[in-house]
Scaffold this active site. Sequence first.
Site, mmCIF file in Angstrom:
data_model
loop_
_atom_site.group_PDB
_atom_site.id
_atom_site.type_symbol
_atom_site.label_atom_id
_atom_site.label_comp_id
_atom_site.label_asym_id
_atom_site.label_seq_id
_atom_site.Cartn_x
_atom_site.Cartn_y
_atom_site.Cartn_z
ATOM 1 N N ASP A 1 0.870 -1.174 0.000
ATOM 2 C CA ASP A 1 0.000 0.000 0.000
ATOM 3 C C ASP A 1 0.915 1.235 0.000
ATOM 4 O O ASP A 1 2.143 1.129 0.092
ATOM 5 C CB ASP A 1 -0.971 -0.018 1.189
ATOM 6 C CG ASP A 1 -2.204 0.855 0.898
ATOM 7 O OD1 ASP A 1 -2.157 1.662 -0.058
ATOM 8 O OD2 ASP A 1 -3.204 0.745 1.625
HETATM 9 C C1 BGC Z 1 -5.077 3.214 0.176
HETATM 10 C C2 BGC Z 1 -5.246 2.215 -0.934
HETATM 11 C C3 BGC Z 1 -5.071 2.872 -2.273
HETATM 12 C C4 BGC Z 1 -3.731 3.559 -2.311
HETATM 13 C C5 BGC Z 1 -3.404 4.200 -3.638
HETATM 14 C C6 BGC Z 1 -3.847 4.053 0.016
HETATM 15 O O1 BGC Z 1 -3.832 5.108 0.913
HETATM 16 O O2 BGC Z 1 -5.053 2.530 1.413
HETATM 17 O O3 BGC Z 1 -6.488 1.583 -0.830
HETATM 18 O O4 BGC Z 1 -5.204 1.930 -3.300
HETATM 19 O O5 BGC Z 1 -3.697 4.542 -1.305
HETATM 20 O O6 BGC Z 1 -4.190 5.287 -3.891
#
Ligand code: BGC
Length: 757
Positions: A282
Amino acid sequence: MKNFNLSVAFLLFLGLSGLQAQERIPQVEALLEKMTLEEKIGQLNLLTPGGGIATGSVVSEDVEAKIKAGNVGGIFGVSSPERVRQAQELAVKNSRLGIPLLIGSDVIHGYKTTFPIPLGLSSSWDMELIKETAKVAAKEATADGINWNFSPMVDISRDPRWGRVAEGAGEDAYLGSQVARAMVQGYQQDDLTKPHTMMATVKHLALYGAPEGGRDYNRVDMSRTKMFNEYLPPYKAAVDAGVGSVMTSFNDIDGVPATGNKWLLTDLLRERWGFDGFVVSDYTSVNEMIAHGMGDLQDVSAMALKAGLDMDMVGEGFLTTLKKSVEEGRVSEEEITTAARRILEAKHKLGLLDDPYKYSDTGRPEKDILTKENRELARHAATQSFVLLKDHNQVLPVSKKAKIALIGPLANDQSNMLGTWAPTGDFKLSVPVLEGFKNIAPNSRITYAKGANITNDTAFAKKVNVFGPKVEISDRSPDELLQEALKVARASDVVVAVVGEASEMSGEAASRTNIQIPESQKRLIRELVKTGKPVALVLMSGRPLDISEEMDMPVSILQTWHPGVEAGNAIADVVFGDVNPSGKLTMSWPRNVGQIPVYYGERTTGRPAPTEEFQKFKTNYLDVPNSPLLPFGHGLSYTNFQYSEIKANSETLRRGDSLVISTKVTNTGKIAGQEVVQLYIHDKVRSLTPPKKQLIAFEKINLKPGESKTVEFPVTVEDLKFYNSQLEYVAEPGEFEFFVGGTSDCEMQGSFTLVEE
Ligand code: BGC
């Protein structure tokens, strides 16, 4: 492995123990042969140029230079065929090996055609519909250059304080697994080489929906048996459906951050589940392992790679430290090659290695995005997601001839209709409720008044408004707003009050400890009720709310989540009765925050409370009953359904056989409607304490007035299995009770016995 010679064999198999044998792809192997260590590490690097999709420039200096140097495997936050072509050209024409990029995005509930928030979509219990929304999302996103999606989010959650419940499918592992499968199939359609499909990412592995206290990014701790039985199934379902990639979660599991957790990413995901795609972190979750206490950037990057992480989102820990770690012997080049291979295989699956510009067709956006059909689907999907929580005196549906007071801070709002995590949508295209009412009932007499601010708390509003104004506090005083609304209400036949949460009161980093409707609006509702007019609340939220007070009032309540781009039209369809509501809750709604977690599938205890009445030395509370305010599976209709002839066709089930549990369902009302018929079981004797009820099947049916249908659920031993203390997936012989109805709060109807051969 690094001296792999393509001429030796056409087909080779992965040499890692226990992994699913997988065909090597000659094109990928040939590339790997040519790649330097730095170039392999470059493939593991995922960047975003920043600035947001609408305004972001792919050619921000840093990213451009890194792409040219072969230091980037993928980017996200960039869209449009032109920009994506520009980005691909940087990689293809300028980097030494010309390897195209993965182009990622968060397409969570639709691309430009925004569908209801995922928690709303799950409330439709309509897997074909959910699949169709994902298919449309893929068609639109790929038309705009995107080939890789950070969805579905399948984190089970029983904690409505956690704002990200909006992004998931609720509390139940079985239902969550069906939704996970439908979404993966919708995005990928079993053929990633097609230009209309995109690679899906199941996230967030794992258990991200169970943070302590419902506080986002908080630690998670649970037993293995609970994980396996109640939280992991949807991720596994996505893997079984062929999901191309997996995203790790921010939390720890057994004290080890998911992003660096070898048990999770290798032993479970690859060896036990046979996952053969790639794993992405993530957003900066590799770097965040430093704050978790796992060491410095070099330590955590090495730890993540060795655990089985293939791609590092944004943090650049892989890019900046892995070479050094190879030189110091802390990671092997083979480990890096393995990760790079997985990224290249994904690019191969997408057909990018043969045609880097296949998502750069400038003719597509106009043809494929926000089409009339797509908007129609959004409207239909929204109507299917609404849940009629209560219909006091049948205030709903409202007659198109009535004089309507349309009141509330969300009644003529555009900025909150799309819901959280809709960065690719344009809120200016969404239909406010007032406009929808006028569209659907052009001859009706509607008067609008705001009545209250979403909240009067400016400090709270500021936190909610980080992505732009979602909560606008009026220059007029709360009293003035209220008095105007009461005047409008008194002059009407019926009051429709559109109230609830702003979209960013749920979602990421939006946990709440008070999940009631904000006080400014509660006051409005109380005063509206006092007028004595019939009142229907159209409720919006990204989570289950504590609406104990409102449930006790003489009002009807239609839960509409955040309905997406067609919000107003869809709400009008249902409020005026052109569409009969049929959604069912996929998360229990608590009586108060102190009851959380409250969910239908809780395991048995040694001191069960036999009734809702308090009993000393039983498991219950002094102040509220154990049952939730509104149970999982609950949802009313404008018509009524009667269940009869509920039976199993056999008292015993042998392994290898099946039995059928059936029920007759009759529409006893005057209009057509849909009902979600649900089957639950309870395993009476087993080696682990069983859930009191467990959903094992459901079917959504249409019934005309007076019509009856018999619904049959075949049950096999597979439906009775669970993970025992050895984590073996077994069904143990003995008696199983079954329950059938239109809610999880349904009665036991009989039992059958699983017998050994
Ligand atoms: C979130 C994810 C997301 C990623 C990219 C993160 O903060 O937890 O779900 O896909 O950002 O945008």
